[in-house]
Write a protein that holds these residues in place. Structure first.
Motif, mmCIF file in Angstrom:
data_model
loop_
_atom_site.group_PDB
_atom_site.id
_atom_site.type_symbol
_atom_site.label_atom_id
_atom_site.label_comp_id
_atom_site.label_asym_id
_atom_site.label_seq_id
_atom_site.Cartn_x
_atom_site.Cartn_y
_atom_site.Cartn_z
ATOM 1 N N ILE A 1 40.393 44.728 48.743
ATOM 2 C CA ILE A 1 39.456 45.832 48.541
ATOM 3 C C ILE A 1 39.877 46.655 47.325
ATOM 4 C CG2 ILE A 1 38.473 47.945 49.519
ATOM 5 C CD1 ILE A 1 38.882 46.767 52.282
ATOM 6 N N ILE A 2 38.936 46.831 46.404
ATOM 7 C CA ILE A 2 39.128 47.732 45.271
ATOM 8 C C ILE A 2 38.109 48.854 45.420
ATOM 9 C CG2 ILE A 2 39.061 47.998 42.761
ATOM 10 C CD1 ILE A 2 39.802 45.081 42.489
ATOM 11 N N GLN A 3 38.595 50.032 45.730
ATOM 12 C CA GLN A 3 37.691 51.160 45.924
ATOM 13 C C GLN A 3 37.421 51.824 44.579
ATOM 14 O OE1 GLN A 3 38.928 53.963 48.891
ATOM 15 N NE2 GLN A 3 37.188 55.333 48.566
ATOM 16 N N ALA A 4 36.244 51.568 44.038
ATOM 17 C CA ALA A 4 35.875 52.117 42.729
ATOM 18 C C ALA A 4 34.379 51.971 42.524
ATOM 19 C CB ALA A 4 36.629 51.398 41.612
ATOM 20 N N ASP A 5 33.864 52.685 41.554
ATOM 21 C CA ASP A 5 32.457 52.618 41.168
ATOM 22 C C ASP A 5 32.278 51.477 40.167
ATOM 23 O OD1 ASP A 5 29.861 53.067 40.120
ATOM 24 O OD2 ASP A 5 30.018 55.197 40.624
ATOM 25 N N PHE A 6 31.276 50.623 40.374
ATOM 26 C CA PHE A 6 31.092 49.489 39.469
ATOM 27 C C PHE A 6 30.701 49.928 38.057
ATOM 28 C CE2 PHE A 6 26.731 50.142 40.779
ATOM 29 C CZ PHE A 6 25.969 49.752 39.685
ATOM 30 N N ARG A 7 30.395 51.216 37.873
ATOM 31 C CA ARG A 7 30.116 51.735 36.542
ATOM 32 C C ARG A 7 31.393 52.044 35.776
ATOM 33 N NH1 ARG A 7 26.075 56.380 38.524
ATOM 34 N NH2 ARG A 7 27.778 56.490 40.042
ATOM 35 N N GLN A 8 32.550 51.947 36.466
ATOM 36 C CA GLN A 8 33.828 52.093 35.778
ATOM 37 C C GLN A 8 34.215 50.743 35.183
ATOM 38 O OE1 GLN A 8 35.401 54.159 39.609
ATOM 39 N NE2 GLN A 8 36.830 54.762 37.991
ATOM 40 N N VAL A 9 34.076 50.614 33.871
ATOM 41 C CA VAL A 9 34.254 49.321 33.206
ATOM 42 C C VAL A 9 35.655 48.762 33.436
ATOM 43 C CG1 VAL A 9 34.208 48.123 30.991
ATOM 44 C CG2 VAL A 9 32.529 49.907 31.471
ATOM 45 N N ASP A 10 36.669 49.621 33.362
ATOM 46 C CA ASP A 10 38.035 49.129 33.537
ATOM 47 C C ASP A 10 38.250 48.546 34.933
ATOM 48 O OD1 ASP A 10 37.670 51.737 34.541
ATOM 49 O OD2 ASP A 10 39.833 52.103 34.549
ATOM 50 N N LYS A 11 37.616 49.142 35.962
ATOM 51 C CA LYS A 11 37.740 48.623 37.319
ATOM 52 C C LYS A 11 37.005 47.288 37.484
ATOM 53 C CE LYS A 11 40.228 51.932 39.057
ATOM 54 N NZ LYS A 11 41.620 51.650 39.527
ATOM 55 N N VAL A 12 35.865 47.168 36.812
ATOM 56 C CA VAL A 12 35.122 45.903 36.870
ATOM 57 C C VAL A 12 35.924 44.795 36.206
ATOM 58 C CG1 VAL A 12 33.034 44.706 36.141
ATOM 59 C CG2 VAL A 12 32.886 47.057 36.956
ATOM 60 N N VAL A 13 36.549 45.101 35.054
ATOM 61 C CA VAL A 13 37.385 44.112 34.363
ATOM 62 C C VAL A 13 38.545 43.688 35.253
ATOM 63 C CG1 VAL A 13 38.946 43.751 32.409
ATOM 64 C CG2 VAL A 13 36.764 44.931 32.064
ATOM 65 N N GLU A 14 39.168 44.661 35.907
ATOM 66 C CA GLU A 14 40.266 44.356 36.828
ATOM 67 C C GLU A 14 39.796 43.486 37.989
ATOM 68 O OE1 GLU A 14 42.971 46.755 40.137
ATOM 69 O OE2 GLU A 14 42.034 47.878 38.502
ATOM 70 N N ALA A 15 38.642 43.824 38.532
ATOM 71 C CA ALA A 15 38.118 43.062 39.677
ATOM 72 C C ALA A 15 37.693 41.654 39.290
ATOM 73 C CB ALA A 15 36.937 43.811 40.292
ATOM 74 N N MET A 16 37.351 41.433 38.025
ATOM 75 C CA MET A 16 36.855 40.122 37.580
ATOM 76 C C MET A 16 37.964 39.105 37.361
ATOM 77 S SD MET A 16 33.545 39.731 37.293
ATOM 78 C CE MET A 16 33.511 38.378 36.128
ATOM 79 N N ARG A 17 39.191 39.522 37.291
ATOM 80 C CA ARG A 17 40.286 38.595 36.995
ATOM 81 C C ARG A 17 40.447 37.556 38.087
ATOM 82 N NH1 ARG A 17 44.171 43.515 35.076
ATOM 83 N NH2 ARG A 17 43.328 43.739 32.973
ATOM 84 N N GLY A 18 40.394 36.285 37.694
ATOM 85 C CA GLY A 18 40.570 35.184 38.633
ATOM 86 C C GLY A 18 39.386 34.911 39.529
ATOM 87 N N VAL A 19 38.237 35.491 39.198
ATOM 88 C CA VAL A 19 37.047 35.333 40.035
ATOM 89 C C VAL A 19 36.184 34.172 39.556
ATOM 90 C CG1 VAL A 19 34.840 36.434 40.614
ATOM 91 C CG2 VAL A 19 36.953 37.735 40.790
ATOM 92 N N ASP A 20 35.682 33.393 40.497
ATOM 93 C CA ASP A 20 34.802 32.259 40.168
ATOM 94 C C ASP A 20 33.331 32.628 40.257
ATOM 95 O OD1 ASP A 20 36.944 30.055 40.132
ATOM 96 O OD2 ASP A 20 37.228 30.946 42.112
ATOM 97 N N THR A 21 33.026 33.533 41.207
ATOM 98 C CA THR A 21 31.614 33.874 41.461
ATOM 99 C C THR A 21 31.510 35.364 41.700
ATOM 100 O OG1 THR A 21 31.321 31.726 42.540
ATOM 101 C CG2 THR A 21 29.616 33.382 42.939
ATOM 102 N N VAL A 22 30.401 35.942 41.251
ATOM 103 C CA VAL A 22 30.128 37.361 41.461
ATOM 104 C C VAL A 22 28.835 37.524 42.243
ATOM 105 C CG1 VAL A 22 29.713 39.599 40.390
ATOM 106 C CG2 VAL A 22 31.330 38.007 39.337
ATOM 107 N N VAL A 23 28.881 38.305 43.306
ATOM 108 C CA VAL A 23 27.688 38.649 44.061
ATOM 109 C C VAL A 23 27.520 40.158 43.952
ATOM 110 C CG1 VAL A 23 26.518 38.635 46.285
ATOM 111 C CG2 VAL A 23 28.043 36.761 45.666
#
Length: 236
Positions: free
Chosen positions: A213-235
């Protein structure tokens, strides 16, 4: 009123309705008995008992009907968003107080024998305690059962071939239904959500070993970049 339109009388919903109505009826009965014992100090005769039974019988049906409508309209049986949020207990307390306020007005207007005011207050208090306690108890045992299942059926370590899915907004109305399905299929799931409604909607999978769980707003670009690492699919 939107929750009333969504109400579907499944077996689970019917059981929850019956449990709530039983608590309401029992609360009103206990309040009447306490008032009888306090007001007459053991001097009650058969006629007085009959009068109290009549007051109870005439009013409890009205009370149960009102509480059912208010509880259903508050999302108790359709699991509305507010009811599933961190403010669930506040929603429950508000519904109970509103139901008794409407009931007090109704018995004042209807040509029936009104129950004593102290009975209304006592019954409302007992109903409030029982409804809050029952929901707290269910939440506790759901958490215990989730932990037990996680320990009894541990998921083997994931390999490099396993897929990681990022779910943005996974603690919302739709996402909270998607998360358990993805986890059941063995996916590693990363959740990016501000958790405006708390963690209650995902309580059943909150301690799952494959959930991050990453508690953050998806409008925070740095958090989205962090969450995208190692991800195959985005929903989203």
């Amino acid at each position: 009123m939107v929750y009333l339109k969504e109400l579907r009388l499944t077996a689970d919903v019917i059981l929850r309705i019956l449990a709530d109505q039983l608590m309401v009826a029992a609360s009103f009965a206990v309040a009447m008995v306490i008032h009888l014992l306090w007001a007459y100090r053991g001097a009650a005769d058969a006629a007085l008992l009959g009068a109290y039974a009549k007051i109870y019988g005439e009013n409890v049906v009205i009370l149960m009907a009102i509480t059912f409508l208010v509880f259903a309209a508050s999302g108790f049986y359709t699991r509305g968003r507010a009811y599933q949020s961190r403010y669930k207990m506040l929603v429950v307390a508000q519904a109970v107080m509103l139901a008794y306020l409407i009931f007090g007005f109704a018995v004042f207007m209807l040509p029936l024998v009104d129950p004593p005011r102290s009975v209304l207050f006592a019954s409302g208090f007992f109903t409030l305690v029982l409804t809050l306690a029952s929901r707290a108890w269910v939440h506790y045992w759901d958490s215990v059962e989730a932990r037990r299942k996680a320990k009894a059926n541990p998921i083997p370590p994931l390999t490099a071939d396993d897929r990681t899915i990022l779910v943005i907004g996974g603690a919302g109305y739709i996402g909270s239904g998607l998360l358990p399905r993805l986890l059941e299929r063995g996916y590693r799931v990363r959740l990016l959500d501000l958790l405006l409604f708390g963690k209650e909607p995902i309580a059943q999978v909150l301690h799952h070993p494959n959930l991050e769980i990453i508690q953050a707003d998806f409008r925070q670009v740095d958090k989205v970049v962090e969450a995208m690492r190692g991800v195959d699919t985005v929903v989203h």
